[in-house]
Design a protein around this motif. Structure first.
Motif, PDB file in Angstrom:
ATOM      1  N   UNK A   2      -3.953  15.799  -1.798  1.00  0.00           N
ATOM      2  CA  UNK A   2      -3.326  15.220  -0.611  1.00  0.00           C
ATOM      3  C   UNK A   2      -2.822  13.816  -0.889  1.00  0.00           C
ATOM      4  N   UNK A   3      -1.737  13.455  -0.239  1.00  0.00           N
ATOM      5  CA  UNK A   3      -1.212  12.104  -0.341  1.00  0.00           C
ATOM      6  C   UNK A   3      -1.723  11.282   0.841  1.00  0.00           C
ATOM      7  N   UNK A   4      -2.156  10.047   0.596  1.00  0.00           N
ATOM      8  CA  UNK A   4      -2.647   9.215   1.700  1.00  0.00           C
ATOM      9  C   UNK A   4      -1.536   8.850   2.663  1.00  0.00           C
ATOM     10  N   UNK A   5      -1.888   8.701   3.913  1.00  0.00           N
ATOM     11  CA  UNK A   5      -0.950   8.286   4.950  1.00  0.00           C
ATOM     12  C   UNK A   5      -1.388   6.927   5.472  1.00  0.00           C
ATOM     13  N   UNK A   6      -0.459   6.022   5.631  1.00  0.00           N
ATOM     14  CA  UNK A   6      -0.810   4.703   6.128  1.00  0.00           C
ATOM     15  C   UNK A   6      -1.035   4.739   7.641  1.00  0.00           C
ATOM     16  N   UNK A   7      -2.175   4.221   8.078  1.00  0.00           N
ATOM     17  CA  UNK A   7      -2.464   4.057   9.491  1.00  0.00           C
ATOM     18  C   UNK A   7      -2.428   2.563   9.808  1.00  0.00           C
ATOM     19  N   UNK A   8      -2.119   2.203  11.045  1.00  0.00           N
ATOM     20  CA  UNK A   8      -2.125   0.770  11.389  1.00  0.00           C
ATOM     21  C   UNK A   8      -3.485   0.145  11.120  1.00  0.00           C
ATOM     22  N   UNK A   9      -3.480  -1.115  10.690  1.00  0.00           N
ATOM     23  CA  UNK A   9      -4.743  -1.824  10.471  1.00  0.00           C
ATOM     24  C   UNK A   9      -5.481  -2.000  11.795  1.00  0.00           C
ATOM     25  N   UNK A  10      -6.806  -2.141  11.700  1.00  0.00           N
ATOM     26  CA  UNK A  10      -7.632  -2.443  12.857  1.00  0.00           C
ATOM     27  C   UNK A  10      -7.889  -3.939  12.891  1.00  0.00           C
ATOM     28  N   UNK A  11      -7.745  -4.540  14.057  1.00  0.00           N
ATOM     29  CA  UNK A  11      -7.965  -5.977  14.213  1.00  0.00           C
ATOM     30  C   UNK A  11      -9.232  -6.227  15.028  1.00  0.00           C
ATOM     31  N   UNK A  12      -9.997  -7.234  14.613  1.00  0.00           N
ATOM     32  CA  UNK A  12     -11.242  -7.579  15.296  1.00  0.00           C
ATOM     33  C   UNK A  12     -11.279  -9.070  15.595  1.00  0.00           C
ATOM     34  N   UNK A  13     -11.630  -9.403  16.829  1.00  0.00           N
ATOM     35  CA  UNK A  13     -11.911 -10.782  17.179  1.00  0.00           C
ATOM     36  C   UNK A  13     -13.328 -11.080  16.708  1.00  0.00           C
ATOM     37  N   UNK A  14     -13.498 -12.188  15.995  1.00  0.00           N
ATOM     38  CA  UNK A  14     -14.808 -12.538  15.432  1.00  0.00           C
ATOM     39  C   UNK A  14     -15.443 -13.637  16.274  1.00  0.00           C
ATOM     40  N   UNK A  15     -16.588 -13.336  16.857  1.00  0.00           N
ATOM     41  CA  UNK A  15     -17.262 -14.305  17.720  1.00  0.00           C
ATOM     42  C   UNK A  15     -18.689 -14.603  17.270  1.00  0.00           C
ATOM     43  N   UNK A  16     -19.205 -13.872  16.303  1.00  0.00           N
ATOM     44  CA  UNK A  16     -20.575 -14.105  15.855  1.00  0.00           C
ATOM     45  C   UNK A  16     -20.939 -13.217  14.690  1.00  0.00           C
TER      46      UNK A  16
END
Length: 205
Positions: A2-16
């Motif tokens: 299988x060839x990999x498919x790009x998915x949107x990156x996940x973003x996280x707000x960092x508070x601790x």
């Protein structure tokens, strides 16, 4: 295979949590490395330089006048690198840059950026995320707010499972959950930074 498919990156707000400690430490190291670059540039008498994407060390400089004899011919952008075997090549190689943030996040927070898979017909592996910048920190300055991005490992794993492959650890059981972090859309991050800049401008007025 299988060839990999790009998915949107996940973003996280960092508070601790560990992610906040990691981000603050990286920001401090990034500033230290940039200050060292500026010091080196002043010693060479140059105003412009390019830095390595991975560790922030100086790779090339632009001379306003005749280049230092330790440096080679300028490229089409006017940037020069030290000649091999010279004192300045040794100085450039001795630079202490900042940590590679992609590797830092992967190792410290356990983010797998590769998937190994198999079934009765064969096996394979696939890289997850953009090569060399799979993970990273987002921040306007050392005071925050802080955020990071990682690749969408779970969506990639789900795709391989749906195609009839078994997926090996650590990708198989990875969950994009981190202490002190919450998911945020990229638009939400941009709004947060805009609000921060607005408040900073008001304080400076």
């Amino acid at each position: 295979m299988m060839q990999p498919v790009e998915f949107p990156d996940l973003h996280f707000l960092i508070e601790g949590g560990k992610a906040l400690e990691l981000c603050r430490s990286f920001v401090a190291e990034r500033h230290r490395a940039f200050d060292a670059c500026q010091s080196l540039a002043r010693e060479l008498g140059v105003m412009q330089f390019t830095t390595d994407l991975l560790d922030g060390t100086i790779s090339r400089v632009r001379f306003q006048k005749a280049p230092h004899p330790d440096f080679g011919r300028a490229d089409r952008n006017g940037m020069c690198a030290p000649r091999k075997g010279t004192e300045w090549e040794t100085r450039f190689r001795a630079q202490l840059g900042h940590p590679n943030e992609a590797l830092l996040i992967q190792e410290a927070l356990g983010v797998p950026c590769a998937i190994s898979y198999h079934n009765e017909t064969g096996s394979g592996s696939a890289h997850v995320g953009n090569m060399l910048c799979e993970c990273g920190f987002l921040y306007p300055n050392e005071k925050g707010p802080y955020a990071m991005w990682i690749p969408d490992v779970e969506s990639q794993v789900a795709r391989y499972l749906a195609a009839g492959f078994a997926v090996d650890e650590p990708a198989m059981s990875f969950k994009a959950e981190f202490e002190g972090c919450c998911r945020i859309m990229s638009a939400g991050w941009e709004l947060l930074v805009a609000q921060y800049n607005h408040d900073a401008a008001l304080r400076a007025a």
